[in-house]
Design a protein around this motif. Structure first.
Motif, PDB file in Angstrom:
ATOM      1  N   CYS A   1       0.817  -1.197   0.000  1.00 19.48           N
ATOM      2  CA  CYS A   1       0.000   0.000   0.000  1.00 19.48           C
ATOM      3  C   CYS A   1       0.856   1.254   0.000  1.00 19.48           C
ATOM      4  O   CYS A   1       2.077   1.195  -0.147  1.00 19.48           O
ATOM      5  CB  CYS A   1      -0.891   0.008   1.254  1.00 19.48           C
TER       6      CYS A   1
ATOM      7  N   ASP B   1      -7.021   0.183  -4.772  1.00 16.03           N
ATOM      8  CA  ASP B   1      -8.212  -0.552  -4.321  1.00 16.03           C
ATOM      9  C   ASP B   1      -8.980   0.151  -3.212  1.00 16.03           C
ATOM     10  O   ASP B   1     -10.009  -0.364  -2.753  1.00 16.03           O
ATOM     11  CB  ASP B   1      -7.813  -1.956  -3.844  1.00 16.03           C
ATOM     12  N   GLY B   2      -8.492   1.285  -2.732  1.00 16.20           N
ATOM     13  CA  GLY B   2      -9.231   1.980  -1.687  1.00 16.20           C
ATOM     14  C   GLY B   2      -8.375   2.981  -0.934  1.00 16.20           C
ATOM     15  O   GLY B   2      -7.158   2.848  -0.882  1.00 16.20           O
ATOM     16  N   THR B   3      -9.050   3.977  -0.345  1.00 17.53           N
ATOM     17  CA  THR B   3      -8.375   5.001   0.450  1.00 17.53           C
ATOM     18  C   THR B   3      -9.041   5.090   1.807  1.00 17.53           C
ATOM     19  O   THR B   3     -10.268   5.033   1.913  1.00 17.53           O
ATOM     20  CB  THR B   3      -8.447   6.376  -0.239  1.00 17.53           C
ATOM     21  N   GLY B   4      -8.211   5.206   2.866  1.00 17.64           N
ATOM     22  CA  GLY B   4      -8.744   5.352   4.207  1.00 17.64           C
ATOM     23  C   GLY B   4      -8.029   6.457   4.950  1.00 17.64           C
ATOM     24  O   GLY B   4      -6.834   6.692   4.736  1.00 17.64           O
TER      25      GLY B   4
ATOM     26  N   THR C   1      -3.577   4.207   1.324  1.00 18.03           N
ATOM     27  CA  THR C   1      -4.132   3.796   0.031  1.00 18.03           C
ATOM     28  C   THR C   1      -3.838   2.316  -0.134  1.00 18.03           C
ATOM     29  O   THR C   1      -2.705   1.875   0.072  1.00 18.03           O
ATOM     30  CB  THR C   1      -3.528   4.603  -1.130  1.00 18.03           C
ATOM     31  N   ARG C   2      -4.837   1.528  -0.503  1.00 19.04           N
ATOM     32  CA  ARG C   2      -4.759   0.075  -0.370  1.00 19.04           C
ATOM     33  C   ARG C   2      -4.615  -0.658  -1.690  1.00 19.04           C
ATOM     34  O   ARG C   2      -5.357  -0.412  -2.642  1.00 19.04           O
ATOM     35  CB  ARG C   2      -6.008  -0.453   0.351  1.00 19.04           C
TER      36      ARG C   2
ATOM     37  N   ALA D   1      -5.064  -4.403  -2.270  1.00 17.50           N
ATOM     38  CA  ALA D   1      -5.582  -5.533  -1.500  1.00 17.50           C
ATOM     39  C   ALA D   1      -5.006  -6.851  -2.009  1.00 17.50           C
ATOM     40  O   ALA D   1      -5.274  -7.254  -3.142  1.00 17.50           O
ATOM     41  CB  ALA D   1      -7.107  -5.552  -1.573  1.00 17.50           C
TER      42      ALA D   1
ATOM     43  N   LEU E   1     -13.390  -6.035   3.097  1.00 17.40           N
ATOM     44  CA  LEU E   1     -13.414  -4.824   3.920  1.00 17.40           C
ATOM     45  C   LEU E   1     -12.798  -5.047   5.295  1.00 17.40           C
ATOM     46  O   LEU E   1     -12.434  -4.090   5.987  1.00 17.40           O
ATOM     47  CB  LEU E   1     -14.852  -4.325   4.071  1.00 17.40           C
TER      48      LEU E   1
ATOM     49  N   LYS F   1      -9.465  -3.355   5.590  1.00 17.65           N
ATOM     50  CA  LYS F   1      -9.392  -1.906   5.335  1.00 17.65           C
ATOM     51  C   LYS F   1      -8.555  -1.210   6.404  1.00 17.65           C
ATOM     52  O   LYS F   1      -8.599  -1.561   7.581  1.00 17.65           O
ATOM     53  CB  LYS F   1     -10.815  -1.323   5.310  1.00 17.65           C
ATOM     54  N   GLN F   2      -7.806  -0.191   5.981  1.00 15.73           N
ATOM     55  CA  GLN F   2      -6.965   0.592   6.882  1.00 15.73           C
ATOM     56  C   GLN F   2      -7.266   2.085   6.731  1.00 15.73           C
ATOM     57  O   GLN F   2      -7.826   2.488   5.712  1.00 15.73           O
ATOM     58  CB  GLN F   2      -5.480   0.346   6.574  1.00 15.73           C
TER      59      GLN F   2
END
Length: 605
Positions: A2, A29-32, A46-47, A49, A55, A58-59
């Motif tokens: 990530c 794959d995703g933002t936390g 930012t992930r 995965a 999920l 998720k971070q």
């Protein structure tokens, strides 16, 4: 794998946070994001995965008890074994991130030596109001810090730390870049931005106080194996096999870079025994036979039983890829482009994970330095002035590399051999000598061990690993390096050189896998993955090179890049001297990097 970033504020003064959008390529794959109630601690993520892509992974992620929050970049290959020793945990998912945050909540920094993997992470403790920042043993994963009197920002890449007041490159960084073709590992690169050192941690308190320490040091952990030579080959076979097996943990598909060389072939053959057709191998080919290893790689892939893929690089597509690679550089490097090309090819096939043979040359003696440096060690037995006199009588290329060395120790000689720009050339530009600073080697290493240590610290960590990270993550790909399993590294470094030397290249590693390796893999000169850069610079890349060199000349307020460009066209300089100027120019334009006027003493344009 990530991108991580964050901020620790020491007061209520407004402080610009690092922007996770700038690391989106690392984690498509995703933002936390998470902020504490006081607004003094921010964690971003930012992930990409890979393990537990649900999920539940998720971070940023809290531990079950709620006290700790983590933002983690990397892989913990033994996380399932670590779960087995953690009692009374109500597991919410199957990610290694969850394993790590729970382990840290129980053991703190004492947990770090238990980890097998590559990682950089930030752990916030709500009770203490502290942030713990940690980097893995060999610096496989990056972590950059920017500190002011009001806050500390951190990130996987420096681009997320750049602000209007710190976009100024340091004189020492320019010097070392021109000397070695990559930015320093130790010391400031742009104003106020430094790397957290491999194998170290820092703890930041809410009042700005910082504690720091090393949690791994070869001086403490180096193995004195005491093995007999007859047992070494089986021992190495076992260590390498175990390392590759552990690096296969994934909930998504796994690929392997396969060049046809010894290291990548061994990794592929071991992985193939386990995954078979589920392993996908990738080889870069060139129309010019001088640069092409596809036939050998094809044979290895067939033996491994992998699904094999070939990508041909030619003049029509190279320009597009190289421009894209340079555009994505977080830090300039003369040796990053090939990693981008193969990473892009793998990612285009839908994979997120690829195995690499990186590290095999450093450990087992794959570089010319392992043959050349022992021939010069007698210089270290002489008084410095006599050593200098002997060097002055040597061939020009050798003499230029050895100019400015502090001593004629094995480490200094090995570092000097990697030099691209002579010390006198740097001083003529009003720059520093560009001598790289590396950690002191562990006591007890023999000549070959010292060469390995120096190649790891001066070349592998600041160039190869950094390039692998920035170029693979630019396309959302995770590169794994089984040869850098810390148990394998500790064992090989401490083996006596008589076990590692021989008539063929990397004899200990080859003999350990001789039953599996096709003869043509090791019974030939070392080739490696080499791009025909000289031909391309004079051909399809000419306009691109011009743009970079003229940008470097303008931004550095110096005619030196133009002077050297003319020398190169007259065949008086190697292509790398021109390539590093052009890369530097493009990077400074892209990142809006400035330099102090007067740093270089050539006429201002």
């Amino acid at each position: 794998m990530c991108g991580i970033l964050g901020q620790i504020k020491f007061n209520n003064t407004y402080s610009p946070r690092p922007d996770p959008c700038l690391l989106k390529h690392r984690g498509p794959d995703g933002t936390g994001e998470w902020v504490n109630e006081e607004g003094t601690v921010y964690l971003g993520h930012t992930r990409l995965a890979i393990i537990d892509p649900t999920l539940a992974g998720k971070q940023p992620m809290r531990n079950a008890a709620g006290r700790f929050i983590i933002s983690f970049n990397g892989e913990i290959y033994n996380h399932l074994e670590l779960r087995a020793v953690l009692d009374n945990i109500q597991w919410r998912g199957e990610s290694d991130t969850e394993t790590l945050v729970e382990l840290l909540s129980k053991k703190g920094v004492q947990a770090l030596p238990l980890l097998k993997g590559m990682f950089a992470f930030a752990l916030y403790d709500e009770e203490e109001d502290t942030v713990l920042l940690v980097r893995d043993r060999l610096g496989i994963k990056p972590l950059w810090l920017y500190q002011t009197k009001h806050y500390i920002n951190f990130s996987s890449e420096i681009r997320a730390l750049l602000q209007s007041e710190n976009r100024v490159v340091s004189k020492s960084a320019i010097s070392e870049y021109l000397a070695f073709g990559r930015m320093p590992e130790n010391g400031e690169i742009v104003k106020g931005i430094v790397a957290l050192k491999p194998g170290s941690w820092i703890k930041v308190y809410s009042n700005g106080k910082v504690k720091k320490g090393y949690w791994w040091s070869p001086k403490r952990y180096l193995v004195n194996s005491g093995l007999k030579k007859s047992d070494c080959e089986q021992h190495i076979n076992s260590l390498v096999t175990t390392a590759v097996q552990e690096h296969l943990i994934s909930d998504v598909g796994v690929g392997a870079f396969l060049s046809g060389g010894i290291d990548s072939s061994i990794v592929t053959l071991i992985a193939g025994k386990i995954l078979g057709k589920d392993l996908r191998t990738f080889t870069i080919g060139f129309p010019e036979k001088t640069y092409d290893e596809r036939t050998i790689a094809r044979n290895v892939a067939k033996q491994a039983g992998s699904e094999h893929n070939e990508l041909e690089v030619n003049e029509e597509n190279c320009l597009e890829w190289i421009k894209e690679a340079v555009h994505n550089l977080d830090l300039p490097s003369v040796d990053a482009i090939n990693t981008f090309i193969v990473s892009k090819a793998v990612r285009k096939h839908g994979l997120k994970v690829a195995l690499s043979g990186l590290g095999g040359d450093e450990l087992f003696g794959g570089y010319p330095s392992f043959r050349n440096i022992p021939l010069l060690t007698w210089l270290g037995l002489l008084p410095q002035r006599f050593g200098n006199l002997m060097v002055s009588c040597m061939p020009k290329k050798v003499k230029q590399k050895l100019e400015g060395v502090n001593t004629y120790s094995v480490s200094d000689l090995t570092i000097a051999r990697r030099r691209l720009t002579p010390v006198l050339d740097l001083k003529s530009m009003n720059l520093e000598d560009g001598i790289s600073s590396i950690p002191k080697p562990p006591k007890g290493l023999d000549t070959m061990g010292l060469i390995s240590w120096s190649e790891i610290q001066n070349y592998m960590i600041p160039m190869l690993l950094r390039d692998s990270d920035q170029m693979s993550m630019a396309v959302g790909l995770e590169i794994r390096v089984p040869f850098l399993d810390h148990i394998l590294v500790e064992n090989v470094l401490s083996l006596k050189q008589k076990y590692k030397k021989g008539k063929i290249i990397k004899p200990l590693l080859v003999n350990a896998f001789k039953k599996e390796l096709p003869v043509e893999v090791y019974n030939r000169p070392k080739q490696g993955f080499v791009l025909p850069m000289n031909e391309w610079i004079l051909g399809p890349l000419a306009c691109f090179i011009n743009e970079g060199i003229y940008a470097a000349a303008e931004l550095l307020h110096s005619k030196e890049p133009l002077i050297q460009y003319d020398q190169y066209k007259k065949k008086a300089l190697h292509w790398t001297r021109i390539w590093h100027w052009s890369i530097l120019g493009h990077w400074m334009v892209k990142q809006k990097i400035a330099i102090d006027v007067g740093l270089m003493n050539k006429p201002v344009l």
